[in-house]
Design a protein around this motif. Structure first.
Motif, PDB file in Angstrom:
ATOM      1  N   VAL A   9      -4.993   2.360   5.889  1.00 19.44           N
ATOM      2  CA  VAL A   9      -4.460   1.111   5.338  1.00 19.44           C
ATOM      3  C   VAL A   9      -5.024  -0.061   6.133  1.00 19.44           C
ATOM      4  O   VAL A   9      -4.878  -0.126   7.352  1.00 19.44           O
ATOM      5  CB  VAL A   9      -2.922   1.093   5.394  1.00 19.44           C
ATOM      6  N   ALA A  10      -5.665  -0.985   5.437  1.00 13.50           N
ATOM      7  CA  ALA A  10      -6.228  -2.169   6.087  1.00 13.50           C
ATOM      8  C   ALA A  10      -5.109  -3.026   6.665  1.00 13.50           C
ATOM      9  O   ALA A  10      -4.083  -3.255   6.016  1.00 13.50           O
ATOM     10  CB  ALA A  10      -7.041  -2.977   5.079  1.00 13.50           C
ATOM     11  N   GLY A  11      -5.302  -3.499   7.885  1.00 18.07           N
ATOM     12  CA  GLY A  11      -4.315  -4.343   8.536  1.00 18.07           C
ATOM     13  C   GLY A  11      -3.188  -3.590   9.207  1.00 18.07           C
ATOM     14  O   GLY A  11      -2.289  -4.203   9.780  1.00 18.07           O
ATOM     15  N   PHE A  12      -3.228  -2.247   9.157  1.00 20.07           N
ATOM     16  CA  PHE A  12      -2.196  -1.408   9.763  1.00 20.07           C
ATOM     17  C   PHE A  12      -2.804  -0.763  10.998  1.00 20.07           C
ATOM     18  O   PHE A  12      -3.799  -0.059  10.920  1.00 20.07           O
ATOM     19  CB  PHE A  12      -1.742  -0.368   8.754  1.00 20.07           C
TER      20      PHE A  12
ATOM     21  N   SER B 174       0.852  -1.189   0.000  1.00 23.89           N
ATOM     22  CA  SER B 174       0.000   0.000   0.000  1.00 23.89           C
ATOM     23  C   SER B 174       0.885   1.235   0.000  1.00 23.89           C
ATOM     24  O   SER B 174       1.948   1.244   0.634  1.00 23.89           O
ATOM     25  CB  SER B 174      -0.918   0.024   1.226  1.00 23.89           C
ATOM     26  N   VAL B 175       0.454   2.260  -0.716  1.00 24.00           N
ATOM     27  CA  VAL B 175       1.210   3.503  -0.819  1.00 24.00           C
ATOM     28  C   VAL B 175       0.300   4.665  -0.460  1.00 24.00           C
ATOM     29  O   VAL B 175      -0.824   4.762  -0.963  1.00 24.00           O
ATOM     30  CB  VAL B 175       1.788   3.689  -2.235  1.00 24.00           C
TER      31      VAL B 175
ATOM     32  N   ARG C 242       6.140   9.892   0.062  1.00 21.06           N
ATOM     33  CA  ARG C 242       5.105   8.871   0.186  1.00 21.06           C
ATOM     34  C   ARG C 242       5.447   7.977   1.375  1.00 21.06           C
ATOM     35  O   ARG C 242       6.549   8.029   1.929  1.00 21.06           O
ATOM     36  CB  ARG C 242       5.010   8.013  -1.091  1.00 21.06           C
ATOM     37  N   ILE C 243       4.484   7.150   1.767  1.00 18.52           N
ATOM     38  CA  ILE C 243       4.681   6.107   2.770  1.00 18.52           C
ATOM     39  C   ILE C 243       4.365   4.772   2.108  1.00 18.52           C
ATOM     40  O   ILE C 243       3.293   4.622   1.513  1.00 18.52           O
ATOM     41  CB  ILE C 243       3.783   6.321   4.004  1.00 18.52           C
ATOM     42  N   GLU C 244       5.270   3.823   2.206  1.00 22.83           N
ATOM     43  CA  GLU C 244       5.082   2.500   1.615  1.00 22.83           C
ATOM     44  C   GLU C 244       4.902   1.483   2.736  1.00 22.83           C
ATOM     45  O   GLU C 244       5.730   1.400   3.647  1.00 22.83           O
ATOM     46  CB  GLU C 244       6.281   2.123   0.743  1.00 22.83           C
ATOM     47  N   VAL C 245       3.816   0.732   2.673  1.00 20.89           N
ATOM     48  CA  VAL C 245       3.505  -0.276   3.686  1.00 20.89           C
ATOM     49  C   VAL C 245       3.534  -1.635   2.997  1.00 20.89           C
ATOM     50  O   VAL C 245       2.693  -1.936   2.154  1.00 20.89           O
ATOM     51  CB  VAL C 245       2.123  -0.028   4.328  1.00 20.89           C
TER      52      VAL C 245
END
Length: 224
Positions: A62-65, A41-42, A120-123
């Motif tokens: 973000v799902a699961g975060f 996810s970004v 950006r944030i990358e998960v």
């Protein structure tokens, strides 16, 4: 009575409405987000700008975060429900937190950085030991900063203030300066911030109106 023909307008397609291509590097190589086979996810700057200005904004999108609710600088990060525990201890965290390519936690909680001037944030969810080694059994969160602009000088500053009905005063100052040193070859980018969140708990024992006030300040400098 003869029916009246109805003319329907033909839909028009705007050429400038093409989806934006997002390139990610969480998989250790540049790749388009739509081509990545990973659970990735970004979040772009427009997704994380909010009152908090930290990872709490990202976790809500973000799902699961998720994060624990222990307070600023004490929250543990969880991905897909995996965690080493809600309290900080000697066990290595199950989620790797990176600022660009540098890990910033081991067994520590989220340091609650103010996400100023982020690209950006990358998960990246799921076990990532093959890419990031130990400490990433639940996944990786990468905070990707903006790189210096090598073509032009620029500056930005932003200030905000919060006036609550009860409690302490909240205020935030952010500043960014970009300066090319050698045109198209070398540049520097400086980021500074100071953020105070006014408390709302009235502690009678300490005679404090805002005993839960918190403050975070910092900065970074990047060369490219």
């Amino acid at each position: 009575m003869r029916p009246v023909p109805v003319q329907r307008a033909k839909p028009t397609v705007r050429e400038d409405a093409a989806p934006e291509e997002v390139t990610v590097v969480a998989t250790r190589r540049p790749q388009l987000l739509g081509d990545s086979p990973s659970a990735l996810s970004v979040l772009l700057p427009k997704d994380i700008e909010g009152r908090e200005g930290g990872l709490g904004e990202a976790a809500a999108r973000v799902a699961g975060f998720a994060r624990t609710n222990l307070g600023p600088g004490r929250d543990k990060i969880m991905l897909r429900g995996l965690s080493d525990g809600v309290f900080t201890g000697r066990t290595q965290s199950t989620v790797g937190l990176y600022l660009d390519d540098t890990p910033i936690t081991y067994n520590a909680p989220d340091p609650d950085l103010l996400l100023t001037d982020m690209a950006r944030i990358e998960v990246l969810k799921g076990p990532q030991g093959a890419l990031y080694g130990e400490g990433s059994i639940a996944g990786v969160v990468r905070l990707v900063t903006r790189k210096p602009d090598l073509s032009q000088t620029s500056a930005m500053w932003r200030a905000s203030i919060g006036l609550p009905q009860t409690g302490g005063l909240s205020r935030r100052l952010e500043g960014v300066v970009n300066q090319p040193l050698i045109t198209d070859r070398l540049g520097v980018r400086l980021v500074l911030y100071d953020d105070t969140v006014g408390g709302y708990i009235h502690d009678l024992a300490l005679n404090s109106v805002a005993s839960n006030q918190s403050r975070r300040s910092g900065g970074r400098i990047g060369l490219d």
